[in-house]
Design an enzyme around this catalytic site. Structure first.
Site, PDB file in Angstrom:
ATOM      1  N   ARG A 206     -87.754  -6.607 -41.013  1.00 41.60           N
ATOM      2  CA  ARG A 206     -87.639  -5.960 -42.314  1.00 41.60           C
ATOM      3  C   ARG A 206     -88.374  -4.608 -42.316  1.00 41.60           C
ATOM      4  O   ARG A 206     -89.243  -4.363 -41.491  1.00 41.60           O
ATOM      5  CB  ARG A 206     -88.234  -6.847 -43.408  1.00 41.60           C
ATOM      6  CG  ARG A 206     -87.447  -8.133 -43.664  1.00 41.60           C
ATOM      7  CD  ARG A 206     -88.103  -8.964 -44.759  1.00 41.60           C
ATOM      8  NE  ARG A 206     -89.441  -9.409 -44.371  1.00 41.60           N
ATOM      9  CZ  ARG A 206     -90.575  -8.856 -44.760  1.00 41.60           C
ATOM     10  NH1 ARG A 206     -90.570  -7.811 -45.572  1.00 41.60           N
ATOM     11  NH2 ARG A 206     -91.743  -9.335 -44.362  1.00 41.60           N
TER      12      ARG A 206
ATOM     13  N   LYS B  99     -83.359 -11.434 -48.138  1.00 45.91           N
ATOM     14  CA  LYS B  99     -84.634 -11.207 -48.803  1.00 45.91           C
ATOM     15  C   LYS B  99     -84.472 -10.403 -50.088  1.00 45.91           C
ATOM     16  O   LYS B  99     -85.292 -10.515 -50.999  1.00 45.91           O
ATOM     17  CB  LYS B  99     -85.611 -10.511 -47.862  1.00 45.91           C
ATOM     18  CG  LYS B  99     -86.151 -11.432 -46.765  1.00 45.91           C
ATOM     19  CD  LYS B  99     -86.814 -12.690 -47.335  1.00 45.91           C
ATOM     20  CE  LYS B  99     -87.446 -13.547 -46.245  1.00 45.91           C
ATOM     21  NZ  LYS B  99     -87.972 -14.834 -46.763  1.00 45.91           N
TER      22      LYS B  99
ATOM     23  N   HIS C 165     -91.853 -19.102 -51.781  1.00 47.83           N
ATOM     24  CA  HIS C 165     -91.579 -18.866 -50.363  1.00 47.83           C
ATOM     25  C   HIS C 165     -92.132 -20.071 -49.612  1.00 47.83           C
ATOM     26  O   HIS C 165     -93.264 -20.079 -49.148  1.00 47.83           O
ATOM     27  CB  HIS C 165     -92.252 -17.577 -49.914  1.00 47.83           C
ATOM     28  CG  HIS C 165     -91.886 -17.146 -48.537  1.00 47.83           C
ATOM     29  ND1 HIS C 165     -92.727 -16.420 -47.728  1.00 47.83           N
ATOM     30  CD2 HIS C 165     -90.752 -17.327 -47.814  1.00 47.83           C
ATOM     31  CE1 HIS C 165     -92.139 -16.178 -46.568  1.00 47.83           C
ATOM     32  NE2 HIS C 165     -90.944 -16.720 -46.597  1.00 47.83           N
TER      33      HIS C 165
ATOM     34  N   SER D 188     -96.241 -16.858 -41.315  1.00 48.31           N
ATOM     35  CA  SER D 188     -95.745 -17.006 -39.953  1.00 48.31           C
ATOM     36  C   SER D 188     -96.832 -17.546 -39.035  1.00 48.31           C
ATOM     37  O   SER D 188     -97.980 -17.093 -39.066  1.00 48.31           O
ATOM     38  CB  SER D 188     -95.258 -15.651 -39.434  1.00 48.31           C
ATOM     39  OG  SER D 188     -94.779 -15.759 -38.121  1.00 48.31           O
TER      40      SER D 188
ATOM     41  N   LYS E 101     -94.896 -23.946 -40.810  1.00 45.29           N
ATOM     42  CA  LYS E 101     -94.108 -24.297 -41.996  1.00 45.29           C
ATOM     43  C   LYS E 101     -92.767 -24.935 -41.634  1.00 45.29           C
ATOM     44  O   LYS E 101     -92.408 -25.995 -42.166  1.00 45.29           O
ATOM     45  CB  LYS E 101     -93.890 -23.039 -42.840  1.00 45.29           C
ATOM     46  CG  LYS E 101     -93.024 -23.222 -44.068  1.00 45.29           C
ATOM     47  CD  LYS E 101     -93.120 -22.023 -45.008  1.00 45.29           C
ATOM     48  CE  LYS E 101     -92.643 -20.742 -44.374  1.00 45.29           C
ATOM     49  NZ  LYS E 101     -91.165 -20.606 -44.413  1.00 45.29           N
ATOM     50  N   THR E 102     -92.033 -24.292 -40.728  1.00 44.94           N
ATOM     51  CA  THR E 102     -90.720 -24.824 -40.347  1.00 44.94           C
ATOM     52  C   THR E 102     -90.863 -26.108 -39.542  1.00 44.94           C
ATOM     53  O   THR E 102     -90.168 -27.102 -39.795  1.00 44.94           O
ATOM     54  CB  THR E 102     -89.941 -23.773 -39.538  1.00 44.94           C
ATOM     55  OG1 THR E 102     -89.731 -22.619 -40.349  1.00 44.94           O
ATOM     56  CG2 THR E 102     -88.594 -24.319 -39.101  1.00 44.94           C
TER      57      THR E 102
ATOM     58  N   ASP F 259     -87.080 -22.269 -46.338  1.00 44.42           N
ATOM     59  CA  ASP F 259     -87.701 -20.969 -46.597  1.00 44.42           C
ATOM     60  C   ASP F 259     -87.904 -20.603 -48.060  1.00 44.42           C
ATOM     61  O   ASP F 259     -88.948 -20.076 -48.411  1.00 44.42           O
ATOM     62  CB  ASP F 259     -86.873 -19.878 -45.918  1.00 44.42           C
ATOM     63  CG  ASP F 259     -87.642 -18.577 -45.737  1.00 44.42           C
ATOM     64  OD1 ASP F 259     -88.857 -18.637 -45.480  1.00 44.42           O
ATOM     65  OD2 ASP F 259     -87.025 -17.509 -45.844  1.00 44.42           O
TER      66      ASP F 259
ATOM     67  N   ARG G 110     -84.093 -14.328 -33.673  1.00 41.91           N
ATOM     68  CA  ARG G 110     -83.792 -15.393 -34.636  1.00 41.91           C
ATOM     69  C   ARG G 110     -82.375 -15.926 -34.478  1.00 41.91           C
ATOM     70  O   ARG G 110     -81.517 -15.300 -33.868  1.00 41.91           O
ATOM     71  CB  ARG G 110     -83.960 -14.876 -36.070  1.00 41.91           C
ATOM     72  CG  ARG G 110     -85.414 -14.590 -36.470  1.00 41.91           C
ATOM     73  CD  ARG G 110     -85.490 -14.024 -37.867  1.00 41.91           C
ATOM     74  NE  ARG G 110     -86.854 -13.781 -38.294  1.00 41.91           N
ATOM     75  CZ  ARG G 110     -87.589 -14.622 -39.012  1.00 41.91           C
ATOM     76  NH1 ARG G 110     -87.081 -15.781 -39.385  1.00 41.91           N
ATOM     77  NH2 ARG G 110     -88.822 -14.306 -39.365  1.00 41.91           N
TER      78      ARG G 110
END
Length: 532
Positions: free
Chosen positions: A60, A200, A219, A239, A243-244, A258, A324
């Site tokens: 981003r 986003k 988030h 990050s 989390k994932t 997400d 990704r």
């Protein structure tokens, strides 16, 4: 020429977009893959995945993101965090982008942001690149054919990577621009091929709109117990905190990885797909995500691959460490069909503490939950960036500062109120270091983290004996089955307890210093937590 389903009452001409070449409306995945290959936008990989690169922008561009400053939003936007653009500059940008588009072929998807029909946002996405259109079809939610018959967009996104902004004329910073105009219900994106800007920008819209309706925009990832959506858990984390990984528990149902909302009815996913990092991804550690990399239509971004065998190299980060894959949610076997859950019973805040002082798990009061949510703490470690020689704190408010249009306290107060109203238990989980800081201690054992999370989610942890942490004031369990008791008292894991005390005091001081910015905007209960 127009192909695919078209709503005759809402053609692009009605939005001032005229004189285009071919316009492809709501193409499905095979047609979009075919178009992307025909146009030379990517390579067909194993299993029908689409391999693409995003050029110079491999992430981003937050410094190039703007909000149009109009009277209707003047008093509600967090301008310290969101760059303003003048309305006249936006109008010039819009006019010039429409002129740039003339004669070009474009791809249109009419989609939803949000699985809850009461709170979803109808978003029309107009892409210059076919693979961007495939990406956003994965990441947002797809209406049925019947729903498309009378679809009218609430907002429109126009994404033209080949359009280069003029900072002097358009009031921006560079040739790359992402700008939201809430009055005109329009988002313009130019000068970047990074597809994440598409999703986003929708998240940012929802983060502004939903709190005004009493809905918490988050988030976070989310899952629930099999056959029991009432038993929902949400996972906040920046990050590198897990989390994932930790939310993708095969024994639970994945709601999403997400972006979610917490409405008066419960939890709902904003998205229809996942956008997972692939660096060092392995079939052993993440079998389901790994498998999507060779499934039809998965978009693989910025991964090195063998030109002859098409084998992906999950360790080569020469293009970017931010490589990704994007795929629809139903590619994960334990994903929820509805993407809906109940009110969270457990709220998990993940942090990677490289200072080695936070316990592996701690229970937070609603006021402490708001404090840690507004803090959004994790840490960089030595060697991750040039010049970083010791643990470096990172505070990203609400675990997602770049996507927060409103002041952080709006989201923090909503979270505290919902935790208190619905009786959720909030846990702070440290997946970072123990026994010393990074370079001296060791990473928290993943088996211990999983055992502690399991105990939290099944309710057994609530029955443990707790002690109050002297530095941070939260509650820490004394004993948990399957976890070495020494891990629960980080001071005992250090060879030098006095060194631990100094490090803990240092980190607590960093928290306090960071939190000063919020003290004039928060509830007195949270202020009491902040001053200890």
């Amino acid at each position: 020429m127009e192909t695919g389903r078209v709503n005759p009452n809402q053609r692009l001409q009605d939005q001032g977009i005229t004189d285009l070449g071919h316009v492809h409306y709501n193409l499905i995945e095979p047609a979009l893959v075919e178009q992307a290959l025909r146009r030379g936008e990517g390579t067909l990989g194993r299993g029908g995945a689409l391999l693409v690169d995003t050029g110079k922008h491999t992430g981003r561009s937050p410094q190039d993101k703007f909000v149009v400053r109009t009277p209707s939003v003047e008093g509600t936007i967090w301008w310290d965090n969101n760059k303003p653009m003048r309305p006249d500059a936006f109008d010039r940008l819009h006019t010039d982008m429409l002129a740039h588009m003339k004669g070009g072929d474009y791809f249109v998807q009419d989609l939803y942001g949000g699985a809850d029909p009461q709170h979803r946002l109808d978003v029309r996405v107009i892409n210059e690149l076919a693979w961007h259109n495939l990406f956003v079809r994965h990441l947002l939610r797809r209406p049925s054919s019947a729903e498309l018959e009378d679809y009218i967009p609430d907002y429109t996104i126009i994404n033209c990577p080949t359009f280069k902004a003029d900072p002097e004329r358009h009031g921006c910073r560079s040739e790359t621009v992402i700008v939201l105009n809430f009055d005109k219900k329009l988002i313009l994106i130019g000068g970047t091929e990074y597809a994440g800007e598409n999703k986003k920008s929708v998240f940012t819209l929802l983060n502004y709109i939903l709190p005004g309706k009493g809905v918490m925009a988050m988030h976070c990832s989310a899952n629930h117990a099999p056959g029991n959506p009432v038993d929902t858990a949400i996972f906040f984390g920046l990050s590198g905190t897990g989390k994932t990984t930790l939310s993708a528990d095969p024994t639970r149902v994945l709601i999403g990885d997400d972006e979610h909302g917490w409405s008066p009815r419960g939890t709902f996913n904003f998205e229809g797909g996942c956008y997972a990092k692939t660096i060092n991804l392995s079939a052993e550690a993440e079998p389901e995500i790994y498998a999507t990399c060779s499934m039809f239509g998965t978009v693989i971004e910025n991964m090195v691959f063998d030109k002859d065998t098409l084998e992906l190299d999950f360790e080569d980060d020469s293009l970017t460490a931010n490589m990704r894959c994007a795929y629809p949610l139903h590619y994960i076997s334990n994903a929820s069909d509805s993407a809906l859950g109940g009110h969270p019973k457990n709220v998990i805040m993940l942090t990677c503490d490289a200072f080695g002082v936070l316990p592996p798990i701690a229970r937070l009061s609603p006021a402490q939950a708001e404090y840690h949510f507004l803090s959004g703490f994790t840490s960089k470690v030595a060697g991750t960036e040039k010049g970083v020689t010791e643990p470096e704190p990172t505070f990203s408010t609400c675990f997602g500062a770049p996507f927060m249009p409103r002041r952080p306290e709006v989201y923090g107060a909503l979270l505290r109120e919902k935790i208190a109203k619905h009786g959720a238990t909030c846990w702070l989980v440290n997946t970072g270091w123990t026994g010393g800081a990074y370079g001296t201690g060791s990473r928290m054992p993943i088996k211990a983290t999983r055992a502690l999370l399991s105990a939290a989610l099944d309710g057994s942890l609530a029955d443990a004996e707790f002690r109050k942490d002297p530095h941070f004031g939260f509650e820490v369990p004394e004993e948990v089955e399957g976890v070495a008791s020494i891990l629960l008292d980080p001071r005992r894991t250090w060879d030098n307890p006095e060194a631990y005390d100094r490090q803990a005091a240092k980190l607590a001081g960093m928290f306090a210093e960071n939190f000063v910015q919020y003290e004039n905007f928060i509830h007195e209960d949270v202020r009491a937590v902040a001053i200890g």
